[in-house]
Design a protein around this motif. Structure first.
Motif, short mmCIF file in Angstrom:
data_model
loop_
_atom_site.label_atom_id
_atom_site.label_comp_id
_atom_site.label_asym_id
_atom_site.label_seq_id
_atom_site.Cartn_x
_atom_site.Cartn_y
_atom_site.Cartn_z
N LYS A 1 13.64 4.17 -44.59
CA LYS A 1 13.13 4.64 -45.89
C LYS A 1 11.62 4.44 -46.02
CE LYS A 1 17.43 4.03 -48.51
NZ LYS A 1 18.05 3.41 -49.71
N ILE A 2 11.00 3.94 -44.94
CA ILE A 2 9.54 3.72 -44.96
C ILE A 2 8.90 4.79 -44.10
CG2 ILE A 2 7.68 2.07 -44.49
CD1 ILE A 2 9.81 -0.16 -44.63
N ASP A 3 8.19 5.73 -44.73
CA ASP A 3 7.60 6.86 -44.02
C ASP A 3 6.65 6.39 -42.93
OD1 ASP A 3 8.96 8.62 -45.61
OD2 ASP A 3 7.29 8.95 -47.02
N GLY A 4 6.88 6.88 -41.70
CA GLY A 4 5.98 6.62 -40.59
C GLY A 4 6.11 5.25 -39.96
N PHE A 5 7.07 4.44 -40.40
CA PHE A 5 7.17 3.07 -39.88
C PHE A 5 7.45 3.07 -38.39
CE2 PHE A 5 9.11 -1.01 -38.94
CZ PHE A 5 8.29 -1.89 -39.64
N ARG A 6 8.39 3.91 -37.95
CA ARG A 6 8.74 3.95 -36.52
C ARG A 6 7.52 4.29 -35.68
NH1 ARG A 6 12.26 5.93 -32.21
NH2 ARG A 6 10.78 5.97 -30.49
N GLU A 7 6.76 5.28 -36.08
CA GLU A 7 5.60 5.71 -35.29
C GLU A 7 4.53 4.62 -35.25
OE1 GLU A 7 8.03 9.01 -36.40
OE2 GLU A 7 7.04 7.50 -37.70
N ARG A 8 4.33 3.96 -36.40
CA ARG A 8 3.27 2.94 -36.46
C ARG A 8 3.62 1.71 -35.61
NH1 ARG A 8 3.12 4.77 -41.89
NH2 ARG A 8 4.31 3.00 -42.72
N ILE A 9 4.86 1.26 -35.65
CA ILE A 9 5.22 0.06 -34.87
C ILE A 9 5.20 0.37 -33.38
CG2 ILE A 9 7.75 0.38 -34.94
CD1 ILE A 9 7.97 -2.68 -35.25
N GLU A 10 5.60 1.60 -33.01
CA GLU A 10 5.59 1.97 -31.59
C GLU A 10 4.17 2.08 -31.07
OE1 GLU A 10 7.80 5.07 -28.53
OE2 GLU A 10 7.94 5.38 -30.69
N GLN A 11 3.27 2.53 -31.93
CA GLN A 11 1.87 2.65 -31.52
C GLN A 11 1.22 1.28 -31.41
OE1 GLN A 11 -0.55 4.93 -34.21
NE2 GLN A 11 -2.30 5.00 -32.83
N LEU A 12 1.55 0.37 -32.34
CA LEU A 12 0.92 -0.95 -32.35
C LEU A 12 1.46 -1.83 -31.22
CD1 LEU A 12 -1.05 -2.82 -33.94
CD2 LEU A 12 0.99 -3.72 -35.11
N ILE A 13 2.79 -1.82 -31.02
CA ILE A 13 3.42 -2.67 -30.00
C ILE A 13 4.36 -1.80 -29.16
CG2 ILE A 13 4.54 -4.89 -29.56
CD1 ILE A 13 4.13 -5.62 -32.47
N PRO A 14 3.81 -0.98 -28.27
CA PRO A 14 4.65 -0.06 -27.50
C PRO A 14 5.65 -0.78 -26.59
CG PRO A 14 2.38 -0.05 -26.69
CD PRO A 14 2.37 -0.77 -27.99
N SER A 15 5.33 -2.02 -26.19
CA SER A 15 6.22 -2.75 -25.28
C SER A 15 7.55 -3.10 -25.93
CB SER A 15 5.53 -4.02 -24.78
OG SER A 15 5.11 -4.83 -25.87
N LEU A 16 7.68 -2.92 -27.23
CA LEU A 16 8.96 -3.15 -27.89
C LEU A 16 10.04 -2.19 -27.40
CD1 LEU A 16 7.88 -3.90 -31.59
CD2 LEU A 16 9.21 -5.42 -30.12
N ILE A 17 9.63 -1.16 -26.68
CA ILE A 17 10.62 -0.22 -26.14
C ILE A 17 11.57 -0.92 -25.17
CG2 ILE A 17 9.28 0.55 -24.12
CD1 ILE A 17 10.32 3.43 -24.80
N THR A 18 11.15 -2.06 -24.61
CA THR A 18 12.02 -2.78 -23.68
C THR A 18 13.12 -3.55 -24.40
OG1 THR A 18 10.60 -4.75 -23.70
CG2 THR A 18 10.11 -3.07 -22.04
N HIS A 19 13.02 -3.67 -25.72
CA HIS A 19 14.03 -4.40 -26.48
C HIS A 19 15.26 -3.53 -26.65
CE1 HIS A 19 11.39 -7.74 -28.37
NE2 HIS A 19 10.81 -7.26 -27.28
N ARG A 20 16.35 -3.97 -26.05
CA ARG A 20 17.57 -3.16 -26.03
C ARG A 20 18.36 -3.26 -27.33
NH1 ARG A 20 18.61 -2.18 -20.48
NH2 ARG A 20 20.87 -2.05 -20.76
N CYS A 21 18.18 -4.40 -28.00
CA CYS A 21 18.85 -4.65 -29.27
C CYS A 21 20.36 -4.47 -29.12
CB CYS A 21 18.27 -3.74 -30.36
SG CYS A 21 18.39 -4.43 -32.02
N SER A 22 21.06 -4.26 -30.23
CA SER A 22 22.52 -4.13 -30.16
C SER A 22 22.95 -2.83 -29.50
CB SER A 22 23.12 -4.23 -31.56
OG SER A 22 22.56 -3.23 -32.40
N GLU A 23 22.01 -1.90 -29.33
CA GLU A 23 22.33 -0.63 -28.67
C GLU A 23 22.62 -0.85 -27.19
OE1 GLU A 23 22.35 2.30 -30.43
OE2 GLU A 23 21.90 1.13 -32.24
N GLY A 24 22.00 -1.89 -26.62
CA GLY A 24 22.25 -2.19 -25.21
C GLY A 24 21.51 -1.31 -24.23
N THR A 25 20.58 -0.50 -24.70
CA THR A 25 19.83 0.39 -23.82
C THR A 25 18.34 0.28 -24.13
OG1 THR A 25 20.05 2.24 -25.40
CG2 THR A 25 21.73 2.04 -23.68
N ARG A 26 17.51 0.67 -23.17
CA ARG A 26 16.07 0.69 -23.36
C ARG A 26 15.75 1.56 -24.57
NH1 ARG A 26 11.31 0.01 -20.32
NH2 ARG A 26 9.68 1.54 -20.75
N GLY A 27 14.89 1.05 -25.43
CA GLY A 27 14.56 1.77 -26.66
C GLY A 27 15.56 1.56 -27.78
#
Length: 875
Positions: free
Chosen positions: A39-65
């Motif tokens: 519900k926060i406009d642009g949040f995904r884009e901003r966090i990925e731009q600021l800390i792109p290495s978070l893509i390695t966090h698999r989270c509960s999805e269990g996959t990259r990203g």
């Protein structure tokens, strides 16, 4: 969003037994509770731009990203902050990955939990993760690089050095516990009498005389020369005249170094002229008035490491340098070299970044170079005068190339100087030939030599040089810990702890124990107060005289910072009852069980969990523990006791007036309960339960039945030995009981005891505890109404957020619900209430003061006793 509290957990805790180092941040999302990330406009884009290495966090999805996908679909900000805190630590060279975010019973308030490597860095990461999240929400800039650099600086300031850290890691791999003593590199391995200490690579066994010899370069050189070991020729000087005389005798090139220097400080090497010699003398005398001048030996700089008089590693050290490409100037070459992924800030990587300092500029000046100079292709330009890794030097492992004669010589040197950990600096063309053939010489012998060059050489095989240090401190068969029995539960912890400690002491051990009234070694109180947390446990485990530890372990310390030990031999759980509920997110007995079982989950696999078969919540976890389990009960026919008997397992029961150990159908009686003074002639059932718990724990440890029985017979309860635990004081016409009971289960135990007490009138002095639930305060009042004829309601010293009227009102409500017409009065001060009760006591009165300030109440009663005795003497 608002941070309510940040805690650093340092031992086994409610989140994880294995992950001992966790940050727990209590975070109020406030209005953000209604704004998940989608519900926060642009949040995904901003966090990925600021800390792109978070893509390695698999989270509960269990996959990259997977984490980014959760942000897209919507997740709460506490979860986001957890992942940010983990990633910024990792980016700062502290690899972390465990996290949990759980909502509390308060809507919008979460516990954000994540692991840390260095505590201060973890706390900073928690704070900055919230700042980063706010910046992303509000679309404001945030300097992530500055944050990561700050984390690196915090890490370098507080972390153990690479040498110390390697020994700790090796100890941990062998399950040897360790404690950091202070904020530097002083570390204790093991516990109590079996501890060993070291600092950097100086051990508790390192000879101070040997260190003094090694620090005195001239004396070292003389001792080695006298032992026919090759050393550079030279002499000790204090002024230019003596400098000139030595140069005339040995000729150029020379080395100039301070007598008391270390790590290459104040040294000048390969000096070839008088002006440089004078400058070198001035530089050396900044560190020591006496200066060594000796012949410069050509060749390579080698370090040989000898531990416990055995050579374990050798490395060739190369000073920080760059190699010219014919195009780039020195400044650009240094920048390029520092981009090598093996280089990092401080000690975070194999190599350290090269910093341009005074030493660098002086070396370049000698070459008539500046940072703008462009070296020729292939030209090696050295940037430091010493080969220390901490200044950007590199190392090449040559352990397997050392000639046997040189190995023997190195081991002789360690014995000549007397060092158990010895670093030998050698200048030679190689170590594959004996020094007498290669023309090499011993330059220095070092106490506390660094291990980094051997642990992670830039070339060649890494050597685990920490292992022989631990082997030396703990040779095979030598114990590194002491027996630990930890006691937890709601009621009975302190008495059970004291009983176990008494049995242990009576059987010849020097015991250290912690209780809610103080820390003791043998029976000497060393610290007064509630000492049931991790700091107090460490106090005992750090004491080099303690042979056996018995640790009362309360919920507060577990919740605040975890256990003060990693594992125990026996864990005792006395019971789980209503107490402190509604505090620190512990609202139910199920929540409380989770806290108490931390102790049992920390019992060694071959150890024992001792549990109360009469306690419902204790029995709920009986089949879910990593250790062996034994149980105790006041009822031989308890269903769990009968089940254990069928399975041939060990129990302890109260049967036909006896305290009895059972194994299957086999029984062995420890003794009659009434013969053990702590049970008040068998009238105090809750004390018998404590005897059962203590007896079972000591039997399982290995103490004999007769030894346990004799110890229990000699444990005499008193205000000195067991303050606030059923202390009875006799007067001519009445008696006074002082006890620490402060929750419904404790009140019920006193009620059960008073049923066996004959008296003409029973007077109770009680109070409500401000930080308990309303229903708990009412229930205490109800139980008091049942067991007393007259009640004096007093106030606690600390109201803990309530008013006197509110607490007293709840107590009176409970009394009136007891079904008994009991009289009462309110006297706010405890001492006044006690004086009033003793003043109104008649023949046969029994006064029970359920006190929170035990020492004050006991002092007053003893004062009245002394006064009565004095009056009788006068008569």
């Amino acid at each position: 969003m608002k941070i309510e509290k940040i805690q650093a957990l340092r031992g086994p805790n409610i989140w994880s037994i294995r992950r001992k180092k966790l940050i727990q941040m209590r975070l109020d999302l406030e209005e953000m509770e209604n704004s998940p990330t989608n519900k926060i406009d642009g949040f995904r884009e901003r966090i990925e731009q600021l800390i792109p290495s978070l893509i390695t966090h698999r989270c509960s999805e269990g996959t990259r990203g997977g984490f980014f996908h959760r942000i897209e679909t919507g997740t709460w900000m506490g979860h986001v902050i957890e992942h940010i805190a983990l990633e910024i630590q990792t980016l700062a060279g502290m690899d972390t990955g465990f996290g949990r975010t759980r909502e509390t019973k308060t809507p919008g308030v979460y516990n954000v939990v994540f692991d840390y490597i260095e505590e201060n860095a973890g706390i900073y990461a928690a704070e900055q993760a919230v700042e980063i999240a706010m910046a992303l929400i509000e679309n404001k800039p945030y300097d992530i690089n500055a944050c990561i650099q700050r984390l690196k600086e915090i890490r370098e300031r507080v972390r153990l050095g690479p040498s110390t850290g390697s020994i700790v890691e090796e100890a941990v791999s062998r399950k040897i516990p360790w404690i950091r003593l202070g904020s530097n590199s002083l570390v204790q391995l093991g516990y109590g009498v079996n501890q060993q200490r070291f600092q950097a690579t100086i051990t508790g066994n390192t000879s101070s005389i040997a260190v003094d010899i090694a620090c005195n370069k001239e004396l070292t050189k003389k001792m080695l020369h006298d032992a026919a070991i090759p050393v550079p020729i030279g002499d000790l000087i204090v002024d230019e005249e003596e400098l000139k005389s030595v140069i005339k005798k040995i000729g150029y090139p020379i080395v100039i170094k301070p007598l008391d220097g270390n790590h290459g400080k104040g040294s000048s090497i390969n000096v070839n002229d008088w002006v440089s010699s004078v400058t070198g003398l001035e530089h050396a005398q900044k560190y020591s008035r006496k200066v060594i001048v000796e012949k410069y030996i050509t060749g390579y700089d080698f370090r040989v490491l000898v531990i416990n008089n055995k050579m374990v590693a050798a490395a060739r050290r190369v000073p920080a340098h760059v190699v010219g490409d014919g195009e780039s100037n020195l400044e650009k070459l240094i920048e390029k070299e520092n981009k090598d992924p093996r280089r990092g800030y401080g000690h975070e990587n194999v190599l350290t970044e090269i910093n341009v300092d005074k030493d660098t500029l002086e070396l370049l000046e000698k070459l008539q170079y500046t940072l703008e100079t462009v070296p020729q292709r292939g030209e090696v330009v050295y940037l430091k005068s010493t080969a220390n890794l901490s200044t950007g030097g590199t190392s090449i492992d040559v352990t397997d190339m050392v000639h046997p004669e040189n190995i023997t010589m190195a081991e002789r040197i360690s014995k000549i100087i007397g060092l158990d950990v010895c670093g030998i600096d050698i200048m030679a063309e190689n170590l594959t030939q004996p020094l007498k053939e290669s023309g090499g010489a011993i330059i220095e012998v070092n106490a506390a030599p660094g291990f980094r060059m051997h642990l992670a050489p830039s070339e060649g095989l890494p050597r685990n040089v920490a292992a022989p240090v631990v082997d030396m401190l703990y040779p095979q068969g030598k114990p590194f810990t002491i027996p630990i029995i930890a006691v937890t539960g709601t009621n009975g912890k302190t008495t059970t702890t004291r009983l176990i400690s008494h049995i242990v002491k009576s059987n010849g051990y020097r015991v250290g124990f912690t209780t809610s009234d103080g820390i003791y070694i043998q029976n000497t109180m060393l610290t007064k107060g509630d000492t049931t947390g991790p700091i107090s446990a460490e106090f005992i485990l750090k004491d080099p005289t303690v042979e056996f530890a018995v640790l009362e372990t309360a919920r507060g310390g577990i919740l605040r910072s975890g256990l003060g030990f990693g594992q125990c031999d026996i864990g005792v759980l006395t019971n789980i009852k209503e107490d402190h509920l509604g505090m620190n997110d512990i609202h139910t007995l199920k929540d409380l069980t989770k806290v108490k079982r931390v102790v049992l989950d920390s019992v060694k696999k071959n150890g024992w969990s001792v549990m109360n078969a009469d306690d419902e919540y204790s029995m709920r976890i009986i089949n879910d523990l990593p250790s062996q389990v034994a149980i105790f009960s006041l009822d031989e026919n308890n269903e769990y006791i009968k089940k254990f008997a069928k399975e041939g397992r060990t129990t302890c029961v109260y049967e036909e007036g006896f305290v009895t150990i059972k194994k299957g159908d086999w029984k062995i009686r420890i003794g009659k309960a009434k013969d053990f003074p702590i049970t008040m002639e068998g009238k105090a059932k809750f004390m018998i339960a404590n005897v059962l718990a203590a007896s079972l724990a000591c039997y399982l440890y290995g103490f004999g039945i007769e030894d346990i029985s004799n110890s229990l017979r000699t444990f005499i309860p008193s205000a000195q030995l067991t303050p606030g635990r059923l202390n009875v004081f006799k007067f001519k016409n009445f008696k006074v009981l002082i006890d620490f009971a402060h929750n419904p289960a404790g009140y019920e135990a006193i009620e059960d005891y008073l049923k066996n007490v004959e008296s003409t009138k029973k007077i109770g002095i009680i109070s409500g505890v401000g930080d308990r639930r309303d229903e708990d305060i009412r229930l205490c009042g109800k139980i008091a109404g049942r067991m007393f004829d007259h009640i004096i309601v007093r106030n606690e010293k600390h109201l803990r957020g309530r008013t006197e009227e509110e607490i007293n009102g709840l107590i009176i409500e409970g009394m009136q619900a007891s079904g008994k017409d009991v009289s009462y009065e309110i006297i706010p001060k405890e001492i006044d209430a006690l004086k009033h009760a003793m003043g109104m006591a008649e023949e046969g009165t029994f006064i029970t003061a359920l006190s929170d300030v035990i020492s004050n109440a006991i002092d007053l009663v003893q004062e009245y006793q002394a006064r009565e005795l004095l009056e009788e003497d006068r008569i």
